[in-house]
Design a protein around this motif. Structure first.
Motif, PDB file in Angstrom:
ATOM      1  N   PHE A  34      13.213  -1.079  -0.366  1.00  0.00           N
ATOM      2  CA  PHE A  34      11.844  -0.544  -0.394  1.00  0.00           C
ATOM      3  C   PHE A  34      11.817   0.712  -1.252  1.00  0.00           C
ATOM      4  CE2 PHE A  34      14.267   0.506   3.347  1.00  0.00           C
ATOM      5  CZ  PHE A  34      14.255   1.887   3.376  1.00  0.00           C
ATOM      6  N   SER A  35      10.653   1.010  -1.810  1.00  0.00           N
ATOM      7  CA  SER A  35      10.515   2.157  -2.707  1.00  0.00           C
ATOM      8  C   SER A  35      10.097   3.400  -1.938  1.00  0.00           C
ATOM      9  CB  SER A  35       9.485   1.860  -3.803  1.00  0.00           C
ATOM     10  OG  SER A  35       8.172   1.902  -3.271  1.00  0.00           O
ATOM     11  N   ASP A  36      10.552   4.528  -2.435  1.00  0.00           N
ATOM     12  CA  ASP A  36      10.193   5.820  -1.866  1.00  0.00           C
ATOM     13  C   ASP A  36       8.684   6.049  -1.961  1.00  0.00           C
ATOM     14  OD1 ASP A  36       9.610   8.844  -2.965  1.00  0.00           O
ATOM     15  OD2 ASP A  36      10.975   8.870  -1.254  1.00  0.00           O
ATOM     16  N   THR A  37       8.073   5.647  -3.081  1.00  0.00           N
ATOM     17  CA  THR A  37       6.651   5.886  -3.311  1.00  0.00           C
ATOM     18  C   THR A  37       5.784   5.152  -2.305  1.00  0.00           C
ATOM     19  OG1 THR A  37       7.085   6.139  -5.682  1.00  0.00           O
ATOM     20  CG2 THR A  37       4.801   5.754  -5.021  1.00  0.00           C
ATOM     21  N   LEU A  38       6.013   3.857  -2.135  1.00  0.00           N
ATOM     22  CA  LEU A  38       5.203   3.067  -1.217  1.00  0.00           C
ATOM     23  C   LEU A  38       5.447   3.498   0.224  1.00  0.00           C
ATOM     24  CD1 LEU A  38       3.204   0.779  -0.781  1.00  0.00           C
ATOM     25  CD2 LEU A  38       5.108  -0.830  -0.786  1.00  0.00           C
ATOM     26  N   LEU A  39       6.689   3.770   0.571  1.00  0.00           N
ATOM     27  CA  LEU A  39       7.012   4.201   1.932  1.00  0.00           C
ATOM     28  C   LEU A  39       6.284   5.505   2.261  1.00  0.00           C
ATOM     29  CD1 LEU A  39       8.678   3.709   4.492  1.00  0.00           C
ATOM     30  CD2 LEU A  39      10.535   5.010   3.446  1.00  0.00           C
ATOM     31  N   ARG A  40       6.251   6.431   1.324  1.00  0.00           N
ATOM     32  CA  ARG A  40       5.567   7.712   1.538  1.00  0.00           C
ATOM     33  C   ARG A  40       4.073   7.504   1.769  1.00  0.00           C
ATOM     34  NH1 ARG A  40       6.689  13.056   0.240  1.00  0.00           N
ATOM     35  NH2 ARG A  40       8.617  12.443  -0.825  1.00  0.00           N
ATOM     36  N   LYS A  41       3.456   6.623   0.988  1.00  0.00           N
ATOM     37  CA  LYS A  41       2.018   6.377   1.123  1.00  0.00           C
ATOM     38  C   LYS A  41       1.679   5.784   2.489  1.00  0.00           C
ATOM     39  CE  LYS A  41       0.883   5.763  -3.778  1.00  0.00           C
ATOM     40  NZ  LYS A  41       0.450   4.782  -4.815  1.00  0.00           N
ATOM     41  N   VAL A  42       2.441   4.784   2.907  1.00  0.00           N
ATOM     42  CA  VAL A  42       2.145   4.123   4.178  1.00  0.00           C
ATOM     43  C   VAL A  42       2.467   5.046   5.356  1.00  0.00           C
ATOM     44  CG1 VAL A  42       2.615   2.112   5.635  1.00  0.00           C
ATOM     45  CG2 VAL A  42       2.564   1.860   3.154  1.00  0.00           C
ATOM     46  N   TYR A  43       3.524   5.835   5.231  1.00  0.00           N
ATOM     47  CA  TYR A  43       3.897   6.784   6.288  1.00  0.00           C
ATOM     48  C   TYR A  43       2.785   7.820   6.491  1.00  0.00           C
ATOM     49  CZ  TYR A  43       6.863   9.915   9.039  1.00  0.00           C
ATOM     50  OH  TYR A  43       7.390  10.700  10.034  1.00  0.00           O
ATOM     51  N   ASN A  44       2.209   8.281   5.370  1.00  0.00           N
ATOM     52  CA  ASN A  44       0.982   9.095   5.374  1.00  0.00           C
ATOM     53  C   ASN A  44       1.123  10.404   6.156  1.00  0.00           C
ATOM     54  OD1 ASN A  44      -1.673   9.547   4.562  1.00  0.00           O
ATOM     55  ND2 ASN A  44      -2.530   8.669   6.446  1.00  0.00           N
ATOM     56  N   ASP A  45       2.244  11.061   5.985  1.00  0.00           N
ATOM     57  CA  ASP A  45       2.436  12.381   6.589  1.00  0.00           C
ATOM     58  C   ASP A  45       3.467  13.125   5.752  1.00  0.00           C
ATOM     59  OD1 ASP A  45       2.942  14.631   8.086  1.00  0.00           O
ATOM     60  OD2 ASP A  45       3.038  13.588  10.017  1.00  0.00           O
ATOM     61  N   ASP A  46       2.986  13.768   4.684  1.00  0.00           N
ATOM     62  CA  ASP A  46       3.895  14.430   3.749  1.00  0.00           C
ATOM     63  C   ASP A  46       4.721  15.513   4.425  1.00  0.00           C
ATOM     64  OD1 ASP A  46       3.145  12.875   1.612  1.00  0.00           O
ATOM     65  OD2 ASP A  46       1.587  14.252   0.923  1.00  0.00           O
ATOM     66  N   GLU A  47       4.161  16.143   5.441  1.00  0.00           N
ATOM     67  CA  GLU A  47       4.858  17.235   6.111  1.00  0.00           C
ATOM     68  C   GLU A  47       6.116  16.745   6.812  1.00  0.00           C
ATOM     69  OE1 GLU A  47       3.959  20.573   9.587  1.00  0.00           O
ATOM     70  OE2 GLU A  47       2.296  19.595   8.533  1.00  0.00           O
TER      71      GLU A  47
END
Length: 207
Positions: A34-47
Motif C-alpha cells: 500500500f502507498s503512504d499517500t493513500l493510507l494517509r488520506k484514508v487515515y485522515n488524521d495528520d497529527e
C-alpha cells in the motif's frame, strides 16, 4: 517469517494502541502492499498518522517496500498472514466503510490511475456499495471495469463487473447505454462458455 514470529505478533494485536490498530486495519484493506499517500488520506488524521506509522513499523507488522522517483513511499505487511490477521479484526459495516473510503480517494484521482488501479477502485467501492449514493455512477465504473478486464483476458471478472453494473440500475439509463451493456454481457457470457445465456443477451441487444 516463521510461525513462531507470526504467533507472537498475533498475540500482541491487542497491545497495540487504537491508532496503530486503525492504521493497520485500513492498510489491510488496501492489500499486502500500500502507498503512504493513500493510507494517509484514508487515515485522515495528520497529527497521529506519522506517529502511528512509525509505531506500526517498529512493532514489526509492516516494512518499507520501496520509494519511487517522486519520493513517494510504499509499504507492505511482513507476511500475507499478518495482513489477514489484521483484516479479520474488521467486521460488517466497519469493513465496508473502510473499503468505501479507499475507493472514494482512488476514484477522485481516477484520471491519473492506470487500468489496474481502476479495477482496485471499483472492487473497493463494490464492497462499500451501501455507502455509495450515486449507484448509477458506480454502475458506469463497473461497466468500464468490465471492458478493461475483458480486453486483458480476465473474462470471469469482466462478467462479474457487468453483472454488478446491471444490478446498480445502469441498464435503463439510456438506449445507447442499454445496448452497450447487453452486448458486453453477451460477449462476457460467451467468453465464459455460457452460450445459451450469451444468445439471450445478444437477442435483447438486437431488440
Amino acid at each position: 517469517i516463521s510461525d513462531n514470529v507470526f504467533d507472537m505478533l498475533s498475540n500482541n494485536i491487542d497491545a497495540l494502541s487504537p491508532n496503530v490498530r486503525n492504521l493497520l486495519c485500513i492498510a489491510s484493506c488496501m492489500g499486502n502492499t500500500f502507498s503512504d499517500t493513500l493510507l494517509r488520506k484514508v487515515y485522515n488524521d495528520d497529527e497521529q498518522f506519522d506517529k502511528s506509522l512509525a509505531m506500526a513499523l517498529s512493532s514489526g507488522w509492516i516494512v518499507l517496500d520501496h520509494t519511487n522517483e517522486l519520493d513517494e513511499k510504499s509499504y507492505r505487511f511482513l507476511h500475507d498472514k499478518m495482513q489477514h490477521a489484521i483484516h479479520n479484526l474488521l467486521l460488517g459495516k466497519v469493513l465496508n466503510k473502510v473499503h468505501y473510503k479507499i475507493g472514494c480517494y482512488q476514484e477522485q484521482s481516477r484520471e491519473e490511475l492506470d487500468r489496474q488501479h481502476l479495477l482496485e477502485c471499483v472492487n473497493h467501492l463494490n464492497i462499500g456499495v451501501a455507502y455509495v449514493r450515486d449507484k448509477k455512477f458506480l454502475g458506469k465504473l463497473n461497466l468500464d471495469a468490465s471492458i478493461y478486464a475483458k480486453k486483458s483476458g480476465d473474462f470471469e471478472n469482466a462478467l462479474k463487473y457487468i453483472k454488478k453494473s446491471m444490478e446498480l440500475g445502469l441498464l435503463n439509463h439510456s438506449v445507447e447505454t442499454t445496448v452497450l451493456i447487453l452486448k458486453q454481457r453477451a460477449e462476457c457470457e460467451h467468453l465464459c462458455n455460457h452460450s445459451d445465456v450469451a444468445i439471450e443477451y445478444y437477442e435483447k441487444a438486437l431488440e
